[in-house]
Design an enzyme around this catalytic site. Structure first.
Site, PDB file in Angstrom:
ATOM      1  CG  ASP A 155      86.025  80.528  25.186  1.00 26.46           C
ATOM      2  OD1 ASP A 155      85.790  79.327  24.982  1.00 26.46           O
ATOM      3  OD2 ASP A 155      85.284  81.452  24.804  1.00 26.46           O
TER       4      ASP A 155
ATOM      5  CG  ASN B 239      81.992  78.683  13.889  1.00 25.71           C
ATOM      6  OD1 ASN B 239      82.895  78.835  13.082  1.00 25.71           O
ATOM      7  ND2 ASN B 239      82.101  77.898  14.939  1.00 25.71           N
TER       8      ASN B 239
ATOM      9  CG  HIS C  97      80.791  75.470  11.019  1.00 26.45           C
ATOM     10  ND1 HIS C  97      80.897  75.488  12.390  1.00 26.45           N
ATOM     11  CD2 HIS C  97      79.452  75.479  10.749  1.00 26.45           C
ATOM     12  CE1 HIS C  97      79.692  75.498  12.936  1.00 26.45           C
ATOM     13  NE2 HIS C  97      78.797  75.499  11.960  1.00 26.45           N
TER      14      HIS C  97
ATOM     15  CG  ASP D  21      87.252  74.272  11.116  1.00 27.20           C
ATOM     16  OD1 ASP D  21      86.782  74.362  12.265  1.00 27.20           O
ATOM     17  OD2 ASP D  21      86.890  73.411  10.287  1.00 27.20           O
TER      18      ASP D  21
ATOM     19  CD  GLU E 117      84.036  78.039  21.694  1.00 25.37           C
ATOM     20  OE1 GLU E 117      83.068  78.609  22.214  1.00 25.37           O
ATOM     21  OE2 GLU E 117      83.954  76.927  21.138  1.00 25.37           O
TER      22      GLU E 117
END
Length: 298
Positions: free
Chosen positions: A172, A180, A185, A189, A215
């Site tokens: 994770d 973010n 975002h 990504d 994630e």
């Protein structure tokens, strides 16, 4: 070409050669079936009456065999044998030509056959592409949850059967929500793509790396001990840290990941879902211990 009449076979082969195709010939149905299995031709032109397998039996055998590509079958029949034509089509033939063989008619049938087999080849390729897309995460290019389910089922079953061990590693990205929030975002990504690439590079060729969701990433490590998995994941953590992705919301100042590892062994053999659950619990232990670390399930 399959025909027990040498004259007809010679005429047919000459017509096929003039059409620009490679032609193999068989003198009876059994020889034709053996050659079909060896060469998997695009088209089979077969006489109705032959020693061994007759034409309809050869048609049924070809259609019963699961193959990736389609074989177009032309049946040679006697003049006016309507019942034979219907029986041949019901057995799996695509078309028929009456005897004596007219080379021009055979040439036209081969043109149709080429179109049909090309279409089937295109459809097979598109099916493969769709199958691959359905099992691939569009953001990272890694395998997705559907592929994970298929692969883990096989690994788990094989490990049970042969009493082999395997490990799962749940990974994770640390403090990803704040990443973010701070960088947006699109940057998030890009960070997930970079992390996925780093994990895939750290894994063995026999390992599976999957986008588990959000994630989270999951690694399936066949024939791997828990200590071996821990060493591999520690290298992966260093590889992610070495990406030098700035994260002002993380105490280290960089984007990091945490990992939890569970193991299936001959002495500890829960079902596959339980192994995932143990890896997830170990991940929470790593998070609670300060993140950017690897924790082992008991």
């Amino acid at each position: 070409m399959a025909d027990d009449d040498p004259g007809s076979l010679l005429v047919a082969k000459a017509a096929v050669d003039r059409s620009g195709h490679d032609c193999l010939t068989a003198r009876d149905g059994d020889e034709a079936w053996a050659m079909y299995l060896e060469h998997e031709p695009d088209v089979v032109v077969t006489d109705w009456m032959m020693p061994g397998r007759d034409g309809p039996a050869l048609c049924r055998a070809i259609r019963a065999r699961a193959a990736d590509l389609y074989t177009y079958i032309v049946l040679l029949t006697s003049q006016g044998s309507r019942d034979d034509v219907l029986a041949g089509l019901q057995a799996g033939a695509d078309d028929y030509v009456t005897k004596p063989l007219d080379p021009f008619v055979l040439h036209t049938r081969l043109l149709v056959a080429q179109r049909v087999t090309t279409l089937h080849a295109d459809l097979a390729r598109y099916r493969d592409m769709l199958t691959q897309q359905a099992r691939t995460d569009p953001l990272t290019g890694l395998s997705n949850r559907l592929k994970l389910t298929e692969d883990l089922t096989q690994v788990h079953a094989r490990s049970q059967r042969y009493e082999e061990e395997y490990c799962l590693a749940m990974c994770d990205v640390d403090n990803f929500k704040s990443y973010n929030d701070i960088y947006g975002h699109q940057a998030g990504d890009q960070a997930l793509q970079a992390v996925g690439t780093a994990l895939a590079a750290a894994a063995r060729s026999s390992d599976g790396v999957y986008r588990y969701g959000g994630e989270e990433f999951l690694l399936v490590l066949p024939k791997q001990s828990q200590q071996g998995a821990k060493q591999m994941l520690e290298r992966a953590l260093h590889a992610v840290h070495a990406l030098n992705i700035i994260h002002s919301g993380d105490p280290t100042g960089h984007l990091t990941i945490s990992a939890g590892i569970s193991a299936f062994t001959p002495a500890h053999h829960p079902d596959a879902d339980a192994v995932i659950g143990e890896a997830d619990a170990a991940l929470y232990t790593a998070k609670a211990g300060g993140r950017n670390r690897v924790a082992l399930a008991p």
